[in-house]
Design a protein around this motif. Structure first.
Motif, PDB file in Angstrom:
ATOM      1  N   LEU A  84       0.826  -1.215   0.000  1.00 21.66           N
ATOM      2  CA  LEU A  84       0.000   0.000   0.000  1.00 21.66           C
ATOM      3  C   LEU A  84       0.855   1.258   0.000  1.00 21.66           C
ATOM      4  O   LEU A  84       0.550   2.225  -0.713  1.00 21.66           O
ATOM      5  CB  LEU A  84      -0.938  -0.015   1.208  1.00 21.66           C
ATOM      6  N   TRP A  85       1.910   1.261   0.812  1.00 19.16           N
ATOM      7  CA  TRP A  85       2.734   2.469   0.880  1.00 19.16           C
ATOM      8  C   TRP A  85       3.472   2.699  -0.440  1.00 19.16           C
ATOM      9  O   TRP A  85       3.488   3.817  -0.961  1.00 19.16           O
ATOM     10  CB  TRP A  85       3.734   2.362   2.041  1.00 19.16           C
ATOM     11  N   GLU A  87       2.603   1.650  -3.367  1.00 23.08           N
ATOM     12  CA  GLU A  87       1.604   2.026  -4.375  1.00 23.08           C
ATOM     13  C   GLU A  87       1.202   3.484  -4.212  1.00 23.08           C
ATOM     14  O   GLU A  87       0.962   4.188  -5.208  1.00 23.08           O
ATOM     15  CB  GLU A  87       0.377   1.119  -4.245  1.00 23.08           C
ATOM     16  N   SER A  88       1.142   3.961  -2.977  1.00 20.41           N
ATOM     17  CA  SER A  88       0.747   5.357  -2.738  1.00 20.41           C
ATOM     18  C   SER A  88       1.712   6.330  -3.390  1.00 20.41           C
ATOM     19  O   SER A  88       1.322   7.428  -3.810  1.00 20.41           O
ATOM     20  CB  SER A  88       0.670   5.644  -1.227  1.00 20.41           C
ATOM     21  N   SER A  97       3.093  11.293   1.432  1.00 22.06           N
ATOM     22  CA  SER A  97       3.055   9.879   1.779  1.00 22.06           C
ATOM     23  C   SER A  97       3.819   9.598   3.069  1.00 22.06           C
ATOM     24  O   SER A  97       3.324   8.917   3.966  1.00 22.06           O
ATOM     25  CB  SER A  97       3.637   9.042   0.640  1.00 22.06           C
ATOM     26  N   TYR A 151      -6.167   9.853  -3.436  1.00 25.82           N
ATOM     27  CA  TYR A 151      -6.203   8.393  -3.408  1.00 25.82           C
ATOM     28  C   TYR A 151      -4.882   7.849  -2.859  1.00 25.82           C
ATOM     29  O   TYR A 151      -4.864   6.919  -2.039  1.00 25.82           O
ATOM     30  CB  TYR A 151      -6.457   7.851  -4.812  1.00 25.82           C
ATOM     31  N   LEU A 155      -4.105   5.509   0.528  1.00 22.81           N
ATOM     32  CA  LEU A 155      -3.291   4.286   0.510  1.00 22.81           C
ATOM     33  C   LEU A 155      -2.196   4.362   1.584  1.00 22.81           C
ATOM     34  O   LEU A 155      -1.924   3.386   2.280  1.00 22.81           O
ATOM     35  CB  LEU A 155      -2.654   4.083  -0.861  1.00 22.81           C
TER      36      LEU A 155
END
Length: 300
Positions: A84-85, A87-88, A97, A151, A155
């Protein structure tokens, strides 16, 4: 207690710089988030394997059923934290982030309240409100800039929640295992989880350009093994709170590096929101009573 060979603050500073490099290395790699996460953990396990086999392998026999279950859950959560990180970072800035990931202590007190029934003080609740307000400022600013940035922020927040869950499940196991054994077991489970994730997603394990393999290895060596090892060394000499406060400067270092490497600039909402988040977490980790006692002692 014997004095350390070097001042503990020096390894802490190096550790902060090491973990701040993580987001930069991820953005420099061209592979998918799951692949980057897999190779980060895979190379970490390979680098730890000789030490584990020589000195710690017998400790595996001391793990009970509960230890294996909790370690497995921790490894899965760690794997999806990285997914998730990483992808963020495809959707939002390095600064946003990493700032949102530093909300980890706030998620931690929520977890300890529900899992371990620890009481929440007024200071804890206030620090949470301040930090969450800061994250809303960042996310609202990113939402106005672009929906994809918002978004990415969500994430990053989800990834932050998962790393906290990883720590909560590992907290019990770590009381009975050495750092090396616990880390090796959890990293191995995380690697296996990421392997099947990449396989199911249909992402490619290779080939990749030489630069990608370099960043995969650097992610394992510097943020994973160097950064966190230095933090674990330092807590023998300084309070955990000192390390917690130092880690809050990770987004500052990451934002500065992103400015020079990717020409990422900070907008007003990111600066204000980031400062508010850090203020909230500083309030949470600093023990005001001990600080006042130290100041009073120095004055007298």
């Amino acid at each position: 207690m014997e004095r350390p060979a070097i001042h503990p603050y020096i390894p802490i500073i190096i550790g902060v710089i090491s973990v701040a490099l993580s987001a930069i290395f991820v953005k420099l790699a061209t592979a998918d988030a799951g692949v980057i996460a897999f190779y980060r953990m895979f190379f970490s396990v390979l680098l730890m394997l000789p030490i584990f086999l020589v000195k710690y392998r017998k400790e595996l026999w001391t793990l009970g059923k509960r230890d294996w279950i909790f370690s497995a859950i921790a490894g899965v959560f760690l794997a999806f934290h990285f997914i998730l990180w990483f992808e963020s970072l495809n959707y939002t800035s390095v600064a946003s982030s990493t700032v949102l990931v530093t909300l980890q202590p706030i998620f931690a007190f929520v977890g300890t309240y529900f899992f371990f029934k620890e009481k929440l003080s007024f200071k804890t609740i206030l620090s949470a409100v301040i930090a969450i307000t800061g994250s809303v400022i960042i996310s609202w600013g990113d939402f106005k800039l672009s929906g994809t940035a918002f978004y990415g922020d969500m994430l990053a927040l989800a990834g932050c929640a998962l790393i906290t869950a990883y720590l909560l499940f590992g907290q019990d196991v770590r009381k009975r295992l050495s750092l090396i054994t616990y880390t090796f077991v959890v990293y191995s489970i995380s690697t296996i989880t990421l392997f099947f994730y990449v396989l199911i997603k249909g992402e490619s394990f290779g080939p990749y350009p030489g630069s990608d393999w370099f960043w995969f290895f650097m992610l394992a060596l510097i943020p994973n093994l160097l950064g966190h090892t230095l933090f674990n060394w330092a807590i023998k000499w300084v309070s955990t709170n000192v390390v917690s406060i130092a880690i809050l400067f990770e987004p500052v270092g990451a934002a500065i590096l992103a400015f020079y490497v990717f020409n990422e600039t900070l907008v007003t909402s990111q600066i204000i929101g980031g400062l508010v988040v850090i203020a909230g977490i500083l309030l949470f980790v600093i023990d005001g009573q001990k600080l006042r006692e130290k100041l009073f002692t120095k004055k007298t």
